[in-house]
Scaffold this motif. Sequence first.
Motif, PDB file in Angstrom:
ATOM      1  N   LEU A   1       0.574  10.991  18.399  1.00  0.00           N
ATOM      2  CA  LEU A   1       1.965  11.177  17.969  1.00  0.00           C
ATOM      3  C   LEU A   1       2.053  11.422  16.465  1.00  0.00           C
ATOM      4  O   LEU A   1       2.873  12.232  16.006  1.00  0.00           O
ATOM      5  N   ILE A   2       1.204  10.738  15.702  1.00  0.00           N
ATOM      6  CA  ILE A   2       1.209  10.955  14.247  1.00  0.00           C
ATOM      7  C   ILE A   2       0.745  12.365  13.917  1.00  0.00           C
ATOM      8  O   ILE A   2       1.315  13.033  13.043  1.00  0.00           O
TER       9      ILE A   2
ATOM     10  N   VAL B   1      -1.329   7.349   5.848  1.00  0.00           N
ATOM     11  CA  VAL B   1      -1.595   5.939   5.552  1.00  0.00           C
ATOM     12  C   VAL B   1      -0.781   5.034   6.467  1.00  0.00           C
ATOM     13  O   VAL B   1      -1.285   4.032   6.985  1.00  0.00           O
ATOM     14  N   ALA B   2       0.494   5.396   6.690  1.00  0.00           N
ATOM     15  CA  ALA B   2       1.342   4.586   7.567  1.00  0.00           C
ATOM     16  C   ALA B   2       0.795   4.543   8.987  1.00  0.00           C
ATOM     17  O   ALA B   2       0.873   3.520   9.671  1.00  0.00           O
TER      18      ALA B   2
ATOM     19  N   LEU C   1       0.817  -1.212   0.000  1.00  0.00           N
ATOM     20  CA  LEU C   1       0.000   0.000   0.000  1.00  0.00           C
ATOM     21  C   LEU C   1       0.851   1.263   0.000  1.00  0.00           C
ATOM     22  O   LEU C   1       0.572   2.230  -0.724  1.00  0.00           O
ATOM     23  N   LEU C   2       1.911   1.265   0.804  1.00  0.00           N
ATOM     24  CA  LEU C   2       2.735   2.471   0.911  1.00  0.00           C
ATOM     25  C   LEU C   2       3.518   2.745  -0.364  1.00  0.00           C
ATOM     26  O   LEU C   2       3.760   3.909  -0.705  1.00  0.00           O
ATOM     27  N   VAL C   3       3.937   1.708  -1.079  1.00  0.00           N
ATOM     28  CA  VAL C   3       4.618   1.929  -2.361  1.00  0.00           C
ATOM     29  C   VAL C   3       3.704   2.675  -3.324  1.00  0.00           C
ATOM     30  O   VAL C   3       4.130   3.620  -4.017  1.00  0.00           O
ATOM     31  N   GLN C   4       2.441   2.279  -3.373  1.00  0.00           N
ATOM     32  CA  GLN C   4       1.498   2.957  -4.256  1.00  0.00           C
ATOM     33  C   GLN C   4       1.269   4.406  -3.826  1.00  0.00           C
ATOM     34  O   GLN C   4       1.193   5.309  -4.675  1.00  0.00           O
TER      35      GLN C   4
END
Length: 304
Positions: A290-291, A233-234, A186-189
């Motif tokens: 924190l995010i 997303v992360a 997902l993160l690559v996209q």
Amino acid sequence: MLHYLGRRASYSIVSLLGLLTLVFFLTRLTGDPSALYLPLDSTAEARAAFARLNGLDQPLYVQFGHYLADLLRLDFGESMRQHRSAMQVALEAFPQTLKLAAVAMLLSVTLAIVVGALAAARPRGVFDRVASVVSLAGASAPDFWVAIVAILVFAVGLGILPTSGTGGWEFWVMPIFVLMLRPFGLLVQVVRGTMLASLASPYIKTARAKGLAPRSIVFGHALRNSLLPVITVAGDLATGLVNGAVIVESVFGWPGIGKLMIDSIIQRDFAVVQSTILVTATAIFILNILIDLLYAVLDPRVRY
């Protein structure tokens, strides 16, 4: 900043109380614990004594009132199975899940940022096509299926990795691989998509006109301005991993809070179920705060 943190903390407490209320009543729907903890030929008197000993002989609303009163005193009950503090049982299992999730998430984010940035640097190239296929496959593959296939190939077939349990580095390989596969895909996209938008921006064209090196343009300028969507997303993916990684822990016999939660539900150990939910939900609320704070660090334009 302090006002923002206070507001988020108050919202989190209200949500946590609502979640604990829901869990309290849902766990009571799983059945009578005496059917598991007493012999099949137990007398009615023995079952009544068991219920009285564990506070299950009173009406449900009375039990819930006692539960709330105990929470205010930071008394989270005792495990019916282990005969010790339920919170202690949950806190002993949580670090195992946290370590597993932290390593998997760190590897996923690091690899995804590198692969996504390189794929966006040369769109429709060979590396971009390969990265897109691999990331889509990783994001689409079910965790339980990948875990079972990994056990069949690497543990049963090749015999190079253990099937389950904890120990040396070899016990970490398959759980981490399975956990990081979907976040990585997902993160690559996401990284690729945001990087393509950043590389088409006017400030990137100006940087190229000034003669900056391609590496500096991609990783020094475009990447930093593409990280906010990646962090969003992360963060969502990280909360999913912290949420027990139930499937992976169950398949690989990892002694984390997800496996503990499933075992406690099956064994109707109500106090442990409630404690695992409390620990997990608190960790997720803290992680979300924190995010949000990290947004302002990466982008000064963000204000609370």
